[in-house]
Design a protein around this motif. Structure first.
Motif, PDB file in Angstrom:
ATOM      1  N   LYS A  64       3.664   5.532   0.244  1.00  0.00           N
ATOM      2  CA  LYS A  64       2.467   4.857   0.781  1.00  0.00           C
ATOM      3  C   LYS A  64       1.716   4.163  -0.366  1.00  0.00           C
ATOM      4  O   LYS A  64       1.328   2.999  -0.263  1.00  0.00           O
ATOM      5  N   ALA A  65       1.558   4.901  -1.451  1.00  0.00           N
ATOM      6  CA  ALA A  65       0.834   4.344  -2.608  1.00  0.00           C
ATOM      7  C   ALA A  65       1.618   3.183  -3.231  1.00  0.00           C
ATOM      8  O   ALA A  65       1.029   2.198  -3.687  1.00  0.00           O
ATOM      9  N   LEU A  66       2.946   3.309  -3.235  1.00  0.00           N
ATOM     10  CA  LEU A  66       3.762   2.227  -3.799  1.00  0.00           C
ATOM     11  C   LEU A  66       3.653   0.966  -2.936  1.00  0.00           C
ATOM     12  O   LEU A  66       3.535  -0.151  -3.465  1.00  0.00           O
ATOM     13  N   PRO A  72       0.132  -8.716  -2.773  1.00  0.00           N
ATOM     14  CA  PRO A  72      -0.222  -8.890  -1.354  1.00  0.00           C
ATOM     15  C   PRO A  72       0.887  -9.570  -0.538  1.00  0.00           C
ATOM     16  O   PRO A  72       1.183  -9.147   0.582  1.00  0.00           O
ATOM     17  N   GLY A  73       1.506 -10.593  -1.081  1.00  0.00           N
ATOM     18  CA  GLY A  73       2.571 -11.292  -0.331  1.00  0.00           C
ATOM     19  C   GLY A  73       3.739 -10.367  -0.017  1.00  0.00           C
ATOM     20  O   GLY A  73       4.340 -10.449   1.064  1.00  0.00           O
ATOM     21  N   ASN A  74       4.042  -9.482  -0.945  1.00  0.00           N
ATOM     22  CA  ASN A  74       5.160  -8.556  -0.723  1.00  0.00           C
ATOM     23  C   ASN A  74       4.778  -7.441   0.245  1.00  0.00           C
ATOM     24  O   ASN A  74       5.658  -6.863   0.903  1.00  0.00           O
ATOM     25  N   GLN A  75       3.493  -7.148   0.332  1.00  0.00           N
ATOM     26  CA  GLN A  75       3.051  -6.108   1.276  1.00  0.00           C
ATOM     27  C   GLN A  75       3.238  -6.550   2.719  1.00  0.00           C
ATOM     28  O   GLN A  75       3.188  -5.745   3.642  1.00  0.00           O
ATOM     29  N   GLU A  76       3.450  -7.851   2.923  1.00  0.00           N
ATOM     30  CA  GLU A  76       3.628  -8.335   4.294  1.00  0.00           C
ATOM     31  C   GLU A  76       4.972  -7.935   4.888  1.00  0.00           C
ATOM     32  O   GLU A  76       5.156  -7.954   6.091  1.00  0.00           O
ATOM     33  N   SER A  80       8.250  -2.334   5.405  1.00  0.00           N
ATOM     34  CA  SER A  80       9.166  -1.999   6.511  1.00  0.00           C
ATOM     35  C   SER A  80      10.541  -1.552   6.022  1.00  0.00           C
ATOM     36  O   SER A  80      11.327  -0.995   6.791  1.00  0.00           O
ATOM     37  N   ALA A  81      10.844  -1.764   4.761  1.00  0.00           N
ATOM     38  CA  ALA A  81      12.140  -1.316   4.221  1.00  0.00           C
ATOM     39  C   ALA A  81      12.100   0.199   4.011  1.00  0.00           C
ATOM     40  O   ALA A  81      11.115   0.716   3.488  1.00  0.00           O
ATOM     41  N   PRO A  82      13.157   0.916   4.383  1.00  0.00           N
ATOM     42  CA  PRO A  82      13.114   2.376   4.235  1.00  0.00           C
ATOM     43  C   PRO A  82      13.201   2.858   2.795  1.00  0.00           C
ATOM     44  O   PRO A  82      12.934   4.016   2.517  1.00  0.00           O
ATOM     45  N   LEU A  83      13.551   1.965   1.897  1.00  0.00           N
ATOM     46  CA  LEU A  83      13.711   2.366   0.489  1.00  0.00           C
ATOM     47  C   LEU A  83      13.164   1.294  -0.447  1.00  0.00           C
ATOM     48  O   LEU A  83      13.494   0.103  -0.298  1.00  0.00           O
ATOM     49  N   LEU A  84      12.349   1.732  -1.399  1.00  0.00           N
ATOM     50  CA  LEU A  84      11.970   0.860  -2.519  1.00  0.00           C
ATOM     51  C   LEU A  84      12.509   1.502  -3.789  1.00  0.00           C
ATOM     52  O   LEU A  84      12.334   2.705  -4.003  1.00  0.00           O
ATOM     53  N   VAL A  85      13.163   0.695  -4.599  1.00  0.00           N
ATOM     54  CA  VAL A  85      13.727   1.205  -5.849  1.00  0.00           C
ATOM     55  C   VAL A  85      12.958   0.555  -7.000  1.00  0.00           C
ATOM     56  O   VAL A  85      12.909  -0.669  -7.105  1.00  0.00           O
ATOM     57  N   VAL A  86      12.370   1.404  -7.831  1.00  0.00           N
ATOM     58  CA  VAL A  86      11.545   0.908  -8.947  1.00  0.00           C
ATOM     59  C   VAL A  86      12.333   1.067 -10.240  1.00  0.00           C
ATOM     60  O   VAL A  86      12.706   2.181 -10.622  1.00  0.00           O
ATOM     61  N   PHE A  87      12.569  -0.041 -10.907  1.00  0.00           N
ATOM     62  CA  PHE A  87      13.257  -0.044 -12.200  1.00  0.00           C
ATOM     63  C   PHE A  87      12.210  -0.114 -13.299  1.00  0.00           C
ATOM     64  O   PHE A  87      11.340  -0.980 -13.286  1.00  0.00           O
ATOM     65  N   ALA A  88      12.316   0.796 -14.256  1.00  0.00           N
ATOM     66  CA  ALA A  88      11.368   0.813 -15.369  1.00  0.00           C
ATOM     67  C   ALA A  88      12.125   1.118 -16.655  1.00  0.00           C
ATOM     68  O   ALA A  88      13.295   1.523 -16.630  1.00  0.00           O
ATOM     69  N   LYS A 137       2.509   2.787 -11.495  1.00  0.00           N
ATOM     70  CA  LYS A 137       2.636   3.964 -12.363  1.00  0.00           C
ATOM     71  C   LYS A 137       1.955   5.173 -11.736  1.00  0.00           C
ATOM     72  O   LYS A 137       2.493   6.282 -11.760  1.00  0.00           O
ATOM     73  N   ALA A 138       0.760   4.933 -11.185  1.00  0.00           N
ATOM     74  CA  ALA A 138       0.035   6.045 -10.565  1.00  0.00           C
ATOM     75  C   ALA A 138       0.808   6.564  -9.354  1.00  0.00           C
ATOM     76  O   ALA A 138       0.916   7.778  -9.149  1.00  0.00           O
ATOM     77  N   ALA A 139       1.370   5.653  -8.571  1.00  0.00           N
ATOM     78  CA  ALA A 139       2.094   6.072  -7.351  1.00  0.00           C
ATOM     79  C   ALA A 139       3.268   6.983  -7.697  1.00  0.00           C
ATOM     80  O   ALA A 139       3.558   7.944  -6.985  1.00  0.00           O
ATOM     81  N   LEU A 140       3.956   6.675  -8.799  1.00  0.00           N
ATOM     82  CA  LEU A 140       5.176   7.420  -9.150  1.00  0.00           C
ATOM     83  C   LEU A 140       4.928   8.518 -10.174  1.00  0.00           C
ATOM     84  O   LEU A 140       5.859   9.264 -10.505  1.00  0.00           O
TER      85      LEU A 140
END
Ligand SMILES: Cc1cc2nc3c(=O)[nH]c(=O)nc-3n(C[C@H](O)[C@H](O)[C@H](O)COP(=O)(O)O)c2cc1C
Length: 195
Positions: A64-66, A72-76, A80-88, A137-140
């Motif tokens: 939810k936090a991620l 904002p444009g990506n939040q549209e 709805s995607a079941p998976l977000l993958v964060v590369f760091a 960063k805070a979300a993860l």
């Protein structure tokens, strides 16, 4: 004409990968998640350092936090995607400023591997470069000393009839690329490569 001949001989997943905005919310099978992880894991990296730190985020408070950390444009569409993958990756060594670019490059290889494997598994993907760094960063719970390289949304293709007009246009937009000679050179920089 030449373009279509070239495309016909490519690995199918390269052409089938397209940045979509319509995702179905149904979860991705564990075996497919595992395949994506393995694909990313086997990417090449400078000195085999494997500087990618990849967090797969499906549900819960972190997700939810991620979602809310995205541009904002990506939040549209991305929520709805079941998976977000964060590369760091770690912050580069100050003694070797070029190392940061290589670490990002290595993350890119891992990301492309993951995306192509996802497509191979029948999934759709969309890479993103827009987010609020502090919020991600805070979300993860990501420690200081890391930077986010990019985020990829993954899921099964969704129902396009539920998309807004703007998103439908984005989903259906033509996929275009520069003429080959603009970016590819033959022997000397600037001499167009002829397909
Ligand atoms: C590093 C990177 C960042 C991107 N950032 C965004 C983004 O923030 N939002 C978005 O909708 N698409 C984003 N994209 C998707 C590109 O717009 C897309 O890859 C490009 O238009 C080519 O289309 P295709 O992926 O369908 O071939 C990004 C792609 C990459 C590789």
């Amino acid at each position: 004409m030449v373009e279509s001949v070239t495309k016909a001989t490519l690995i199918a997943e390269i052409l089938d990968r397209k940045s979509v905005v319509a995702f179905d919310g149904r979860p991705i099978e564990d075996s497919k998640l595992q395949a994506m992880v393995e694909a990313a894991r086997w990417a090449p990296s400078a000195s085999n350092r494997q500087p990618w730190r990849i967090t797969l985020v499906r549900g819960g408070d972190a997700r939810k936090a991620l979602n809310e950390a995205l541009a904002p444009g990506n939040q549209e569409w991305a929520p709805s995607a079941p998976l977000l993958v964060v590369f760091a990756t770690d912050v580069p060594d100050p003694e070797r400023p070029a190392s940061g670019a290589k670490m990002m490059l290595d993350n890119g290889f891992a990301g492309q591997n993951l995306m192509l494997e996802a497509v191979h598994q029948g999934l759709r993907v969309h890479a993103m470069g827009g987010w609020d760094e502090g919020k991600v960063k805070a979300a993860l719970g990501m420690p200081e000393g890391n930077v986010v390289a990019f985020v990829v949304a993954v899921g099964y293709g969704g129902d396009v009839s539920t998309l807004s007009e703007d998103l439908l246009a984005k989903e259906n937009r033509d996929r275009v690329r520069n003429d080959v000679g603009e970016n590819f050179f033959d022997g000397k920089f600037g001499v167009p490569w002829k397909a």
